[in-house]
Design a protein around this motif. Sequence first.
Motif, mmCIF file in Angstrom:
data_model
loop_
_atom_site.group_PDB
_atom_site.id
_atom_site.type_symbol
_atom_site.label_atom_id
_atom_site.label_comp_id
_atom_site.label_asym_id
_atom_site.label_seq_id
_atom_site.Cartn_x
_atom_site.Cartn_y
_atom_site.Cartn_z
ATOM 1 N N VAL A 123 0.996 -0.921 -0.104
ATOM 2 C CA VAL A 123 -0.395 -0.054 0.002
ATOM 3 C C VAL A 123 0.794 1.272 0.572
ATOM 4 C CG1 VAL A 123 -1.871 1.470 1.160
ATOM 5 C CG2 VAL A 123 -1.376 -0.624 1.134
ATOM 6 N N ASN A 124 1.561 0.926 0.005
ATOM 7 C CA ASN A 124 2.790 2.130 0.771
ATOM 8 C C ASN A 124 3.359 2.712 -0.273
ATOM 9 O OD1 ASN A 124 2.325 3.602 3.483
ATOM 10 N ND2 ASN A 124 3.794 2.115 4.407
ATOM 11 N N ASP A 125 4.323 1.687 -0.601
ATOM 12 C CA ASP A 125 4.001 1.466 -2.369
ATOM 13 C C ASP A 125 4.372 1.908 -3.714
ATOM 14 O OD1 ASP A 125 6.892 0.785 -0.987
ATOM 15 O OD2 ASP A 125 7.192 -1.159 -1.495
ATOM 16 N N THR A 126 3.135 1.987 -3.794
ATOM 17 C CA THR A 126 1.604 2.328 -4.501
ATOM 18 C C THR A 126 0.950 3.285 -4.895
ATOM 19 O OG1 THR A 126 -0.259 0.460 -4.066
ATOM 20 C CG2 THR A 126 1.179 -0.812 -5.224
ATOM 21 N N LEU A 127 0.105 3.414 -2.865
ATOM 22 C CA LEU A 127 -0.780 4.367 -3.152
ATOM 23 C C LEU A 127 0.291 5.609 -2.003
ATOM 24 C CD1 LEU A 127 -3.378 2.902 -2.016
ATOM 25 C CD2 LEU A 127 -2.617 3.715 -4.382
ATOM 26 N N GLU A 162 19.782 12.466 1.052
ATOM 27 C CA GLU A 162 19.978 10.786 2.091
ATOM 28 C C GLU A 162 20.451 9.522 2.091
ATOM 29 O OE1 GLU A 162 18.059 8.959 5.957
ATOM 30 O OE2 GLU A 162 17.263 10.767 5.383
ATOM 31 N N GLY A 163 21.319 8.605 1.892
ATOM 32 C CA GLY A 163 20.924 8.046 1.231
ATOM 33 C C GLY A 163 20.445 6.615 1.499
ATOM 34 N N LEU A 164 19.754 6.018 1.074
ATOM 35 C CA LEU A 164 18.927 4.479 1.743
ATOM 36 C C LEU A 164 19.325 3.524 1.158
ATOM 37 C CD1 LEU A 164 15.668 6.796 0.869
ATOM 38 C CD2 LEU A 164 16.854 6.517 3.427
ATOM 39 N N MET A 165 19.753 2.525 1.794
ATOM 40 C CA MET A 165 19.835 1.241 1.279
ATOM 41 C C MET A 165 18.635 0.537 0.692
ATOM 42 S SD MET A 165 21.929 -1.542 3.069
ATOM 43 C CE MET A 165 23.391 0.167 3.719
ATOM 44 N N GLY A 191 11.949 -9.180 -4.109
ATOM 45 C CA GLY A 191 11.854 -8.118 -5.140
ATOM 46 C C GLY A 191 12.637 -7.354 -3.580
ATOM 47 N N LEU A 192 12.289 -6.142 -3.983
ATOM 48 C CA LEU A 192 13.272 -4.848 -3.444
ATOM 49 C C LEU A 192 12.918 -4.470 -2.061
ATOM 50 C CD1 LEU A 192 15.478 -2.829 -4.598
ATOM 51 C CD2 LEU A 192 13.191 -1.105 -4.566
ATOM 52 N N LEU A 193 13.502 -5.048 -1.470
ATOM 53 C CA LEU A 193 12.915 -4.820 0.326
ATOM 54 C C LEU A 193 13.931 -3.652 0.686
ATOM 55 C CD1 LEU A 193 14.161 -8.094 1.228
ATOM 56 C CD2 LEU A 193 12.193 -7.283 0.953
ATOM 57 N N ALA A 194 12.848 -2.879 1.582
ATOM 58 C CA ALA A 194 13.477 -1.385 1.692
ATOM 59 C C ALA A 194 15.023 -2.126 3.340
ATOM 60 C CB ALA A 194 12.237 -0.699 2.618
ATOM 61 N N ALA A 195 15.320 -0.520 3.618
ATOM 62 C CA ALA A 195 16.153 -1.242 4.646
ATOM 63 C C ALA A 195 15.200 -1.721 5.750
ATOM 64 C CB ALA A 195 17.038 0.121 5.112
ATOM 65 N N GLY A 196 14.754 -1.504 5.979
ATOM 66 C CA GLY A 196 14.102 -1.387 7.295
ATOM 67 C C GLY A 196 13.362 -2.667 7.595
#
Length: 728
Positions: free
Chosen positions: A341-345, A503-506, A514-519
């Motif tokens: 939801v966060n990634d799409t909307l 700001e660098g975000l890994m 798939g693509l995973l956020a740092a958290g």
Amino acid sequence: MHMALNSLGLMPGMDQGAVPRLLLVDDEPRLLSSLHDLLKDSGYQLVTATCGSEAVAQLMKQRFDLILLDLRLPDLSGHEIMDFINAKGIDASVIVLSGDTDIDAAIGALRRGAYGYLRKPYPHEELLKTVDNALQKRQLEAENRQISWRLACSEKLYRYLVDSSPDIIYTLNPEGQFTFVNDRVQQLLGVPREELIGKHYSSLVHEEDLERAHYVFMERRVGDRASRNVELRLKCVRHGRVERAFEHTLMTVSFNSMGMYSAEKSSGSKQFFGTYGVARDITERKRAEEQISYQAYHDILTGLPNRVLFRDRLEQALIQAKRDATELAVMFVDLDRFKLVNDTLGHVKGDSLLQQVTARLKASLRRGDTLARIGGDEFTVLLPELRDRRDAGVIADKFLKCLDQPFYLDGHELHVSASIGIAVYPDDGNAIDDLIRHADIAMYQVKAIGKNGYSFYDNSMLDASGQKIILENSLRRALEQHELEMYYQPLVDVKTGRIIGAEGLMRWNHPDRGLLAAGEFLPFAEENGLMIPITDWMIGALCRDGREWNAVSDRAIRLSLNISPQYLDRGNFSKKLQESLATYGLSPTQIEVEITENICIRKPQYAIEQLNRLCDLGVSVAIDDFGTGYSSLSYLHRFPIHTIKIDQSFVREIVSDNGHYPVVLAIISIARGLGLNLVAEGVETQVQARYLERAGCTTMQGYYFHSPLTRSEFIRALKAQSPVLAAR
């Protein structure tokens, strides 16, 4: 710092039209000469001193309007000179000019009444502006003192001043009846002053405050023993009889000086005639205090208890359960597919979904249960006084059923489920941390077998540590197989609209997920000792990309990176960063390191030493998520801080141009007062950007400006803001 009135009765600082006299104090002859040359054409009388004793001698010999003071002098420190000025009541403003980067030096100067604090080397324009503002402020203060003096000498003007006061001023007779009250009472309480004369004070006081009111309104003491700062609620007949809170400062009328005592000739005693009081409306301040207190223990988005309040309630429930030999349960609830939801909307829609989820979960609880949000899409639940563990299963079933119905967000139909882990006292643990951890383990068990369900903790779940080993190996392979990637969240100067930093975000390009956020993987990396090699990779990638951006940008771009306390503890950070900067030819001034309150949990002194080494290189330090932890303000005393970042949880609260958001304003005021840079995180709406800019914060990041960009996308964004570069 005003001197006492002289024998002629003249107010100090009233020699209007006189040329301002400035005392310049610095033990460096070259700097002192440069300062003198800078100011000599501004029409000031300039006197110089090269040490503390010489400065003191000049202060004793003649009057100065302004002192430009260096803190480090060979004999007396600048702080000691300011202490002398305060002790002697010398009427002079002070601007500190210091090369000392220690935040305690700045705070010490400001506490001693310094008008301003400029770090060397300072821009000449800033110094001239500060000097001009300081002198203008003194001129205004002198004019105000003249006005006040004339008002005090006129009974007619004094009466006008009383009636125009923002406070309620009143007198009572010995029976507690009003004998005088100013016009402010009608403005604040809606009661005409004429109606109050002769009435008892109790007619205005809230019934629950009558006992304390007796000591306030019937005060007979004088001086320091008189009642001060006593808070009472007074009845208001305006706006639906809304009650307002007042702070009282009371004293008995000094009848000797005012001629209102009648001394009995036989005994010479003084007769008490009544009480004089001043009541200041502090309703808005009380509301602000209540709001700040509420925010310290609640999640701003959902209004639920936060982690701190949840642990406190769990502690109390455990004490009760042990005393009564009853069971209680702790649930760990994690929403499934919420990241999508966060990634799409976007996060605004995600926040709205969290609020709807919260409402449904709360409706499923019993009276006395506690639902808390501990971060992101994670919730914890306290279920006290269980008849047996099956009661917890009933609540979990209700949660799953209430989430089964679709959610609607601006025409979008969404479906989310939850994975729920349950730990029961005393079978699954008798301590707070054990119960929360075991509920968390049970929740991950549900995640592993397909989500959308619940599970009670069982000791066999500890075997799931084998799954963690698999994830650890996958994360180690991610470094070897180049699956990690840097994304960049642009920092924008809203006045120009230009990107001035990032700001660098890994991110982890996981082969299966798939693509995973740092958290989603860094907490596990910290737990399993992988933060050091991962952070080493991040430093190299950041410096490499910075070099590439310098080649296509018409100005240097500042890069910031988050550093975990674990890496500062063990990573020999300053040396590794210095090596990477040298390898890629990047200036240390382009790098900013972001720390959080967790840094003081581990080895704070060692962390301070590491950060000081970075500052020696030219690297700056920022506090990330400022205001969300217990120790945020202590950073300003102990750590070499250059930048404050306003946490997105405070920014998200801004929903109106005309609203009042005291936490945001307080953080901006702290940064401005200490001369620190300021960045607002998570800016997602025009209203937020406009409010922050008007409040004084002009550097922002968030989805309103840019979502996190890949390296190539960031390069295109830099080129787009420069016509010359865009044509290449």
